[in-house]
Design an enzyme around this catalytic site. Structure first.
Site, PDB file in Angstrom:
ATOM      1  N   GLY A  27      49.451  67.480  76.758  1.00  0.00           N
ATOM      2  CA  GLY A  27      48.881  67.032  78.016  1.00  0.00           C
ATOM      3  C   GLY A  27      47.385  66.787  78.024  1.00  0.00           C
ATOM      4  O   GLY A  27      46.913  65.788  78.554  1.00  0.00           O
ATOM      5  N   ASP A  29      45.425  65.819  75.797  1.00  0.00           N
ATOM      6  CA  ASP A  29      45.009  64.615  75.060  1.00  0.00           C
ATOM      7  C   ASP A  29      45.415  63.327  75.767  1.00  0.00           C
ATOM      8  O   ASP A  29      44.669  62.334  75.745  1.00  0.00           O
ATOM      9  CB  ASP A  29      45.635  64.599  73.655  1.00  0.00           C
ATOM     10  N   THR A  30      46.607  63.313  76.372  1.00  0.00           N
ATOM     11  CA  THR A  30      47.180  62.020  76.778  1.00  0.00           C
ATOM     12  C   THR A  30      47.760  61.970  78.188  1.00  0.00           C
ATOM     13  O   THR A  30      48.181  60.899  78.635  1.00  0.00           O
ATOM     14  CB  THR A  30      48.311  61.635  75.801  1.00  0.00           C
ATOM     15  N   ARG A  31      47.760  63.093  78.910  1.00  0.00           N
ATOM     16  CA  ARG A  31      48.466  63.131  80.184  1.00  0.00           C
ATOM     17  C   ARG A  31      47.947  62.110  81.196  1.00  0.00           C
ATOM     18  O   ARG A  31      48.723  61.430  81.868  1.00  0.00           O
ATOM     19  CB  ARG A  31      48.381  64.537  80.792  1.00  0.00           C
ATOM     20  N   GLY A  59      54.264  80.300  79.496  1.00  0.00           N
ATOM     21  CA  GLY A  59      54.867  80.827  78.284  1.00  0.00           C
ATOM     22  C   GLY A  59      54.932  79.774  77.195  1.00  0.00           C
ATOM     23  O   GLY A  59      54.451  78.659  77.356  1.00  0.00           O
ATOM     24  N   GLU A  93      59.281  72.116  70.675  1.00  0.00           N
ATOM     25  CA  GLU A  93      59.933  70.941  71.252  1.00  0.00           C
ATOM     26  C   GLU A  93      60.252  69.920  70.160  1.00  0.00           C
ATOM     27  O   GLU A  93      61.344  69.341  70.117  1.00  0.00           O
ATOM     28  CB  GLU A  93      58.980  70.325  72.286  1.00  0.00           C
TER      29      GLU A  93
END
Length: 430
Positions: A27, A29-31, A59, A93
């Site tokens: 987030g 960097d690019t959100r 978490g 992820e």
């Protein structure tokens, strides 16, 4: 060139994916810039997109809800930026996404001002620093999983934004959206296991279609019932449909002739498949053809019409082929070679592929797969198996039916002999 065996044993999905796209990104960097614009573009293209932002999560363990979102997605767009590896959440992820990277779930990497062939692949720079930091808190096993994931995605083909004047983020975003639309609309057809000599047949069809040629070409896959025409067409479709902008496979066309207007029903089904809209309705034949022309005239398409058996379709096919743009391919499976012969004056590029029967060796192998679950018959039933394979006459469907009817009776030689004698006296149709 892709090979047919990559897609042989595709099973039907137990449930339809809920999300078209799963977006993974770091987030900070690019959100607010690239990912925001990409998400909007995907949304405008009608893509149902799950946008996860680790910065908003509490978490570091992936929640069951997020796991379900990953597993229920068709395509994954992973935006790897400079600080992506600093987030254990992102790394977990990524590992989960890569474990879901099957035929129907595809990963699209976006290397956002990072070099996949240097820092990412060799885990140097910010990626190496991040992993060194994580070693203080996480197990060697976990670190190794993260490393493997980063290296794996670095070796994938994706989109690379670089620090130079040639980089156009808007253009890259549009290319990603087009890629996602193409991948999510692709249908993978179910195929049974234990296919024999299919790769060879598909390669012959590939060669006859001159796939690198930019003209419109058609081919008829011909032969008697049960010889494998539909299977060859399905394997070809699964293997090569991703090379086309749009595609559809219309099964059992002859069923459309049961009452009503067969041409009207066929046109509606083609439009439904191409548009991926189950509730699409056509008004009449002429308006349907006009709509098809609008769709096909600007896109490279693959259309398969399976089990076409009416000569009354020949006039439509000649007109239908005129709707396509360069590089498109039409495949027709039929028992009636005359249907294709009638097309040749209208479409010189029509080829005919006659499906060959299986030889004795391959027949025995296919029969054995269905009778015993393996390619070789047990010695006690070898001679009888050869007799059944010979009786089937090289037809894959007959070999499958006969083999399946004997499965589980491997200890009952008398039953096999009685079955064979009965077939010789009272041959079964089909």
């Amino acid at each position: 060139m892709a090979t047919a065996r990559n897609l042989h044993a595709t099973s039907p999905s137990s449930s339809q994916p809920r999300w078209d796209v799963f977006l993974s990104f770091y987030g900070k960097d690019t959100r607010t810039n690239f990912v925001s614009h990409l998400y909007s573009a995907l949304d405008q293209a009608g893509m149902l997109t799950f946008r996860d932002d680790p910065a908003l999560q509490k978490g570091e363990k992936i929640t069951p809800g997020l796991l379900n979102a990953i597993r229920d997605s068709k395509v994954f767009v992973v935006v790897v930026s400079e600080n992506y590896a600093r987030s254990p959440w992102c790394l977990n992820e990524l590992v989960e996404i890569l474990s879901c990277n099957t035929i129907e779930n595809q990963v699209i990497p976006v290397f956002y001002y990072v070099d996949p062939s240097d820092d990412l692949r060799h885990l140097t720079g910010s990626f190496g620093e991040a992993l060194d930091y994580h070693k203080k808190r996480y197990s060697v096993e976990m670190i190794d999983k993260w490393k493997a994931g980063l290296v794996e995605i670095s070796e994938m083909s994706g989109y690379h934004l670089k620090n130079d004047q040639k980089t156009n983020e808007s253009k890259t975003i549009q290319e990603i959206v087009d890629d996602v639309v193409r991948k999510t609309s692709r249908k993978v057809l179910y195929l049974e296991q234990h296919l024999v000599q299919i790769d060879f047949a598909v390669e012959e069809v590939f060669q006859k279609l001159s796939m690198k040629s930019n003209d419109v070409r058609a081919i008829g896959i011909c032969g008697m019932g049960g010889i494998g025409k539909t299977t060859i067409a399905k394997v070809f479709y699964n293997t090569y449909s991703e090379n086309f902008e749009i595609s559809c496979f219309i099964e059992c066309v002859k069923e459309f002739s049961q009452g009503g207007s067969p041409l009207f029903t066929l046109l509606q089904q083609i439009l439904v498949e191409l548009l991926r809209k189950k509730d699409y309705k056509v008004r009449d034949v002429e308006s349907s053809i006009r709509h098809l022309k609008q769709i096909l005239c600007s896109k490279k398409a693959l259309v398969v019409l399976d089990d076409l058996d009416q000569l009354s379709y020949s006039e439509f096919l000649a007109r239908f082929c005129d709707l396509f743009s360069g590089g498109s391919r039409i495949i027709i499976t039929t028992r009636d070679v005359n249907l294709l012969e009638q097309l040749k004056p209208e479409i010189p590029e029509v080829e005919i592929y006659m499906v060959k029967k299986l030889g004795q060796t391959d027949s025995l192998k296919l029969f054995s797969y269905h009778a015993f679950g393996k390619s070789v018959a047990p010695e006690s039933l070898r001679k009888l198996s050869e007799s059944f394979a010979t009786y089937a006459g090289g037809l894959p469907l007959a070999l499958k039916v006969l083999g399946s009817s004997l499965r589980g009776r491997t200890n009952d030689v008398l039953f096999w002999k009685a079955k064979l004698e009965k077939l010789k006296k009272f041959p079964e149709n089909g």
